[in-house]
Write an enzyme that holds these catalytic residues in place. Structure first.
Site, PDB file in Angstrom:
ATOM      1  N   HIS A 224      -6.281  -7.122  -0.419  1.00 55.25           N
ATOM      2  CA  HIS A 224      -6.236  -5.823  -0.899  1.00 55.25           C
ATOM      3  C   HIS A 224      -5.577  -5.349  -1.862  1.00 55.25           C
ATOM      4  O   HIS A 224      -4.408  -6.057  -2.232  1.00 55.25           O
ATOM      5  CB  HIS A 224      -6.178  -4.912   0.363  1.00 55.25           C
ATOM      6  CG  HIS A 224      -6.669  -5.423   1.767  1.00 55.25           C
ATOM      7  ND1 HIS A 224      -5.935  -6.113   2.424  1.00 55.25           N
ATOM      8  CD2 HIS A 224      -7.763  -4.818   2.179  1.00 55.25           C
ATOM      9  CE1 HIS A 224      -6.822  -6.338   3.806  1.00 55.25           C
ATOM     10  NE2 HIS A 224      -7.821  -5.377   3.388  1.00 55.25           N
TER      11      HIS A 224
ATOM     12  N   HIS B 243       0.807  -1.267  -0.076  1.00 55.15           N
ATOM     13  CA  HIS B 243       0.209   0.221   0.037  1.00 55.15           C
ATOM     14  C   HIS B 243       0.798   1.191   0.018  1.00 55.15           C
ATOM     15  O   HIS B 243       0.312   2.499  -0.054  1.00 55.15           O
ATOM     16  CB  HIS B 243      -0.798   0.283   1.208  1.00 55.15           C
ATOM     17  CG  HIS B 243      -1.885  -1.221   1.045  1.00 55.15           C
ATOM     18  ND1 HIS B 243      -2.817  -1.291   0.072  1.00 55.15           N
ATOM     19  CD2 HIS B 243      -2.292  -2.100   2.116  1.00 55.15           C
ATOM     20  CE1 HIS B 243      -3.570  -2.376   0.433  1.00 55.15           C
ATOM     21  NE2 HIS B 243      -3.392  -2.889   1.565  1.00 55.15           N
TER      22      HIS B 243
ATOM     23  N   ASP C  44      -2.561 -10.436  -2.252  1.00 52.94           N
ATOM     24  CA  ASP C  44      -3.086 -10.265  -0.769  1.00 52.94           C
ATOM     25  C   ASP C  44      -4.555  -9.907  -1.372  1.00 52.94           C
ATOM     26  O   ASP C  44      -5.087  -9.375  -2.433  1.00 52.94           O
ATOM     27  CB  ASP C  44      -2.341  -8.847  -0.650  1.00 52.94           C
ATOM     28  CG  ASP C  44      -2.830  -8.336   0.609  1.00 52.94           C
ATOM     29  OD1 ASP C  44      -2.196  -8.512   1.755  1.00 52.94           O
ATOM     30  OD2 ASP C  44      -3.921  -7.641   0.723  1.00 52.94           O
TER      31      ASP C  44
ATOM     32  N   ASP D 100      -4.446 -12.847   3.755  1.00 56.93           N
ATOM     33  CA  ASP D 100      -5.820 -12.401   4.220  1.00 56.93           C
ATOM     34  C   ASP D 100      -6.850 -12.691   3.412  1.00 56.93           C
ATOM     35  O   ASP D 100      -8.020 -12.174   3.604  1.00 56.93           O
ATOM     36  CB  ASP D 100      -5.688 -10.793   4.330  1.00 56.93           C
ATOM     37  CG  ASP D 100      -4.935  -9.950   3.531  1.00 56.93           C
ATOM     38  OD1 ASP D 100      -4.580 -10.579   2.325  1.00 56.93           O
ATOM     39  OD2 ASP D 100      -4.497  -8.812   3.454  1.00 56.93           O
TER      40      ASP D 100
HETATM   41  C1  SP5 Z   1      -1.032  -5.139   3.771  1.00 56.68           C
HETATM   42  C2  SP5 Z   1      -2.536  -5.115   4.462  1.00 56.68           C
HETATM   43  O1  SP5 Z   1      -3.023  -6.132   4.057  1.00 56.68           O
HETATM   44  N1  SP5 Z   1      -3.158  -3.929   4.547  1.00 56.68           N
HETATM   45  C3  SP5 Z   1      -4.428  -3.804   4.777  1.00 56.68           C
HETATM   46  C4  SP5 Z   1      -4.856  -2.533   5.350  1.00 56.68           C
HETATM   47  C5  SP5 Z   1      -6.324  -2.652   5.653  1.00 56.68           C
HETATM   48  N2  SP5 Z   1      -6.880  -1.517   6.311  1.00 56.68           N
HETATM   49  C6  SP5 Z   1      -7.936  -1.298   7.091  1.00 56.68           C
HETATM   50  C7  SP5 Z   1      -9.037  -2.188   6.737  1.00 56.68           C
HETATM   51  C8  SP5 Z   1     -10.255  -1.806   7.437  1.00 56.68           C
HETATM   52  C9  SP5 Z   1     -10.794  -3.156   7.981  1.00 56.68           C
HETATM   53  N3  SP5 Z   1     -11.713  -2.833   9.078  1.00 56.68           N
HETATM   54  C10 SP5 Z   1     -11.428  -4.065  10.049  1.00 56.68           C
HETATM   55  C11 SP5 Z   1     -13.093  -4.231  10.633  1.00 56.68           C
HETATM   56  C12 SP5 Z   1     -13.052  -5.653  11.330  1.00 56.68           C
HETATM   57  N4  SP5 Z   1     -14.309  -6.081  11.644  1.00 56.68           N
HETATM   58 ZN    ZN Z   2      -4.110  -7.318   2.772  1.00 53.70          ZN
END
Ligand code: SP5
Ligand code: ZN
Length: 349
Positions: A197, A159, A195, A284
């Site tokens: 994301h 990211h 990943d 993930d």
């Molecule tokens: C490297 C990587 O996998 N970064 C991921 C960044 C995600 N950022 C936040 C996502 C928001 C998730 N909210 C959590 C709610 C859980 N119930």
């Molecule tokens: Zn991720």
């Protein structure tokens, strides 16, 4: 497979993050990398070696020098201001605002970030440099003829863009390794990002270039972080037109849909004829991941390794996300073991 590691990752330890309007314990923890390292031993993946140091120069090949300088001094400036909590940005340049670098720390924090998910803590600079070293040490081993390595990077990197931190990432470890391959004389590098994301940072760094092919499989940004990138119509620009390929998948996707997209994602990689493949390896996508929604099971990770080995390329795995602490070790090791098993059978595409 050889694993590269650094203990310095533990120096980066965020106290909390924001979720649903509340402060919750950080999902990106030192325990993640510790669990993966334990899995490497349990699953007999192979030797583990410490990273060596490469300094700032290879980081500045992909990141803006002013951003690197900011990260190197941010915590000391924060402390000098008498502050002790994790550093977080509060304000960003919005649409039609001036993209002008502010003069003070609170302003700069927003200028060099795009979300609230990358806190700077006392050890962030040291840990982020160590993660880049883990990536560069793996790159050097592949350059020296190793078929495959696993760079156990933490904090993750995909990211982080040219001049910003985001989403638990500070330096883009995979991009730093890709650039090092090019600087070492390779002409075409492919990055496959699996990943959950979208790898917005890696896309940002190589968007206008044709010497790095960026292919990403991820949750549809309409339903998932990072929200504003990762759409299928983002395909690169200028000389880079066609060299960014995005496969957004619906929230809740199962393994069968995911593997179908992986098959499609391998086609542009094969066509590109890269000299080396870098895999941004996030797990993930796992069914019990606490912040994600895909439905991959532990046995699917071995199949991922098998499929990637069939590409028949020198391959560097770079650790990205994965937050199901109990499963992260076996899922990562599944990929690596699947790759190794296929490779020892001599199976080729
Ligand atoms: C490297 C990587 O996998 N970064 C991921 C960044 C995600 N950022 C936040 C996502 C928001 C998730 N909210 C959590 C709610 C859980 N119930
Ligand atoms: Zn991720």
């Amino acid at each position: 497979m050889l694993t590269i590691h650094s203990d310095d990752h533990r120096l980066h330890h965020a106290a909390f993050e924001w979720a649903g309007g509340e402060r919750v314990p950080a999902f990106e923890t030192p325990q993640r990398a510790d669990q993966v390292l334990a899995g490497i031993t349990t699953h007999a993946i192979g030797q583990v070696i410490a990273a060596r140091r490469f300094g700032r120069a290879p980081i500045e090949r992909v990141h803006d020098a002013a951003y690197v300088e900011f990260l190197s001094t941010a915590w000391a400036r924060w402390q000098a201001a008498g502050r002790t909590a994790d550093m977080l940005p509060y304000v960003w340049p919005g649409p039609r605002m001036q993209q002008r670098r502010p003069a003070d720390l609170d302003g700069e924090l927003g200028y060099f970030s795009c979300d609230v998910y990358a806190p700077i803590t006392a050890g962030t600079w040291t840990a982020a440099c160590a993660a880049a070293d883990v990536a560069l040490s793996g790159q050097a081993r592949i350059d020296a003829g190793e078929r495959a390595v696993f760079s156990l990077c933490r904090p993750p990197g995909h990211h982080a863009g040219i001049d910003y931190m985001a989403g638990y990432c500070y330096f883009n470890n995979a991009a730093i390794a890709a650039q090092a391959f090019l600087d070492g004389g390779r002409r075409r590098v492919a990055i496959l990002d699996i990943d959950y994301h979208h790898g917005n940072g890696t896309q940002d760094i190589f968007y206008t270039r044709d010497d790095v092919l960026f292919v990403s499989l991820h949750a549809d940004p309409r339903e998932a972080y990072p929200r504003f990138t990762g759409f299928a119509e983002e395909r690169g620009s200028g000389a880079g037109a066609g060299y960014t390929v995005n496969y957004p998948l619906p929230s809740g996707s199962t393994a069968s849909a995911w593997f179908c997209a992986l098959g499609a994602a391998c086609e542009p990689i094969v066509r590109y004829r890269p000299e080396v493949l870098i895999v941004s390896l996030g797990v993930d996508t796992y069914e019990d991941d606490p912040i994600s929604s895909f439905k991959l099971r532990t046995e699917d990770y071995r199949e991922i390794g098998t499929r990637l080995a069939r590409l028949g390329l020198p391959t560097q795995f770079v650790m990205e996300g994965g937050y199901a602490i109990e499963a992260i070790g076996r899922n990562v090791c599944g990929v690596l073991a699947g790759f190794d098993a296929c490779r020892s059978e001599g199976v080729k595409a």
